[in-house]
Scaffold this active site. Structure first.
Site, PDB file in Angstrom:
ATOM      1  N   ASN A   1       1.534   3.015  -2.534  1.00 39.13           N
ATOM      2  CA  ASN A   1       0.822   3.964  -3.406  1.00 39.13           C
ATOM      3  C   ASN A   1      -0.426   4.510  -2.722  1.00 39.13           C
ATOM      4  O   ASN A   1      -0.769   5.680  -2.900  1.00 39.13           O
ATOM      5  CB  ASN A   1       0.467   3.311  -4.741  1.00 39.13           C
TER       6      ASN A   1
ATOM      7  N   HIS B   1       0.707   0.793 -13.260  1.00 40.70           N
ATOM      8  CA  HIS B   1       1.472  -0.406 -13.626  1.00 40.70           C
ATOM      9  C   HIS B   1       2.949  -0.029 -13.787  1.00 40.70           C
ATOM     10  O   HIS B   1       3.256   0.962 -14.459  1.00 40.70           O
ATOM     11  CB  HIS B   1       0.914  -0.990 -14.930  1.00 40.70           C
TER      12      HIS B   1
ATOM     13  N   GLY C   1       0.791  -1.232   0.000  1.00 35.08           N
ATOM     14  CA  GLY C   1       0.000   0.000   0.000  1.00 35.08           C
ATOM     15  C   GLY C   1       0.817   1.273   0.000  1.00 35.08           C
ATOM     16  O   GLY C   1       0.323   2.330   0.414  1.00 35.08           O
TER      17      GLY C   1
ATOM     18  N   MET D   1      -4.503  -7.116  -6.767  1.00 37.42           N
ATOM     19  CA  MET D   1      -4.075  -8.254  -7.569  1.00 37.42           C
ATOM     20  C   MET D   1      -5.231  -9.096  -8.119  1.00 37.42           C
ATOM     21  O   MET D   1      -5.126 -10.317  -8.225  1.00 37.42           O
ATOM     22  CB  MET D   1      -3.139  -9.146  -6.738  1.00 37.42           C
ATOM     23  N   ARG D   2      -6.324  -8.433  -8.453  1.00 35.78           N
ATOM     24  CA  ARG D   2      -7.448  -9.165  -9.054  1.00 35.78           C
ATOM     25  C   ARG D   2      -7.901  -8.459 -10.320  1.00 35.78           C
ATOM     26  O   ARG D   2      -7.819  -7.232 -10.401  1.00 35.78           O
ATOM     27  CB  ARG D   2      -8.645  -9.215  -8.101  1.00 35.78           C
TER      28      ARG D   2
ATOM     29  N   ASN E   1      -5.637   2.412 -13.065  1.00 33.77           N
ATOM     30  CA  ASN E   1      -4.655   1.505 -12.463  1.00 33.77           C
ATOM     31  C   ASN E   1      -3.256   2.061 -12.705  1.00 33.77           C
ATOM     32  O   ASN E   1      -3.028   2.795 -13.664  1.00 33.77           O
ATOM     33  CB  ASN E   1      -4.774   0.121 -13.116  1.00 33.77           C
TER      34      ASN E   1
ATOM     35  N   LYS F   1     -17.606 -14.392  -7.408  1.00 36.58           N
ATOM     36  CA  LYS F   1     -16.937 -13.109  -7.635  1.00 36.58           C
ATOM     37  C   LYS F   1     -17.928 -11.995  -7.994  1.00 36.58           C
ATOM     38  O   LYS F   1     -17.807 -10.865  -7.528  1.00 36.58           O
ATOM     39  CB  LYS F   1     -15.900 -13.287  -8.745  1.00 36.58           C
TER      40      LYS F   1
HETATM   41  C1  GRF Z   1       3.148  -1.019  -7.629  1.00 38.65           C
HETATM   42  O1  GRF Z   1       4.403  -1.221  -8.219  1.00 38.65           O
HETATM   43  C2  GRF Z   1       2.086  -0.867  -8.691  1.00 38.65           C
HETATM   44  O2  GRF Z   1       2.567  -0.258  -9.864  1.00 38.65           O
HETATM   45  C3  GRF Z   1       1.710  -2.287  -8.983  1.00 38.65           C
HETATM   46  O3  GRF Z   1       1.748  -2.923  -7.722  1.00 38.65           O
HETATM   47  C4  GRF Z   1       2.678  -2.252  -6.870  1.00 38.65           C
HETATM   48  C5  GRF Z   1       1.949  -1.925  -5.610  1.00 38.65           C
HETATM   49  O4  GRF Z   1       2.816  -1.460  -4.607  1.00 38.65           O
HETATM   50  N1  GRF Z   1       0.423  -2.360  -9.631  1.00 38.65           N
HETATM   51  P1  GRF Z   1       2.213  -0.855  -3.272  1.00 38.65           P
HETATM   52  O5  GRF Z   1       1.313  -1.914  -2.631  1.00 38.65           O
HETATM   53  O6  GRF Z   1       1.459   0.389  -3.615  1.00 38.65           O
HETATM   54  O7  GRF Z   1       3.407  -0.564  -2.391  1.00 38.65           O
END
Ligand code: GRF
Length: 192
Positions: free
Chosen positions: A14, A110, A12, A91-92, A108, A66
Site C-alpha cells: 500500500n 483495513h 508495504g 501493526m501498532r 487507516n 511508548k
Molecule cells: C493491508 O491488507 C491493509 O489493509 C492491512 O494490512 C495490509 C498491509 O499490506 N491494514 P501491505 O504491507 O501494504 O502490503
C-alpha cells in the site's frame, strides 16, 4: 503541496501504491516520510526505490516507553510538515501522544467491511466464517481499534476463489481505493 507520512510494519504494497500514485500525478501530495517499526520490513526497500526517507523505530523502545517514542515521532512529523498520516499495515495501536497532535489527521486501511472482522487477521477470519461479501474500509483512527469514522468502503463479492486469490483481489482494491481516498481527503478535508 500537501505532505503525507505512511506508517508500515511489513511488505508495504500500500505504501508503494500511494507513492506510485503521487509519482504519476494521480495523488496531489508528496510522500514526505515512511515510518517503520520493524527493522527488516520490506517497505524499507520500497521507500528507497521512491527516495522517501524512512524513520526507523526500534520495537524495544516501545516496550520501554511508548509515549516517549510517539512524542518523538510526532515532533519529527511536524518537522517534516506532515498534513496527514496514512497507516498502511502498521501493526501498532496509536497512543495519545500521537493521536492528540494529529487528531482527525490519521487514517487507516483495513481489509474488511468494518465493523465486521476487526483485528490483525481480517481476511482469514472472514474466509473462515464463510462470508459471501468481502471488502475494504478506509477510516479515521481514534482510540478504538479499527473503530474510527468510516471514510470509504468497497465491497468485493466472493467468487469461489481460494484464500490466496481472494487476498490478491482484496489488495488490488486497496491499491486503487487508498490513493484515491487520500487524494479526495486532501482536496475536500475531513468532511469528504
Ligand atoms: C493491508 O491488507 C491493509 O489493509 C492491512 O494490512 C495490509 C498491509 O499490506 N491494514 P501491505 O504491507 O501494504 O502490503
Amino acid at each position: 503541496m500537501k505532505r503525507i507520512a505512511v506508517f508500515a510494519s511489513g511488505s508495504g504494497s500500500n505504501f508503494e501504491a500511494i507513492a506510485q500514485a503521487a509519482r504519476d500525478g494521480k495523488l496531489d501530495a508528496e510522500v514526505a516520510l515512511c515510518v517503520c517499526d520493524r527493522p527488516k520490513a520490506y517497505v524499507r526497500e520500497r521507500a528507497k526505490k521512491f527516495n522517501v526517507p524512512v524513520l526507523q523505530l526500534n520495537p524495544k523502545d516501545f516496550t520501554f516507553n511508548k509515549n516517549l517514542v510517539e512524542s518523538f515521532v510526532a515532533d519529527d512529523l511536524k518537522k517534516h510538515g506532515v498534513d496527514l498520516i496514512c497507516l498502511a499495515g502498521y501493526m501498532r495501536i496509536i497512543g495519545p501522544s500521537l493521536l492528540e497532535p494529529f487528531r482527525d489527521r490519521i487514517v487507516n486501511i483495513h481489509p474488511s467491511l468494518l465493523p465486521a472482522f476487526k483485528g490483525a487477521h481480517a481476511i482469514r477470519d472472514a474466509f473462515e466464517y464463510g462470508v459471501k461479501v468481502y471488502g475494504v474500509t478506509i477510516h479515521y483512527v481514534n482510540e478504538d481499534l479499527d473503530g474510527g469514522r468510516i471514510i470509504a468502503q468497497e465491497a468485493i463479492p466472493y467468487d469461489g476463489d481460494d484464500l490466496d486469490d481472494l487476498e490478491a483481489r482484496i489488495h488490488a482494491v486497496e491499491h486503487r481505493l487508498y490513493p484515491a481516498t487520500i487524494s479526495r481527503l486532501l482536496k475536500d478535508g475531513p468532511s469528504a
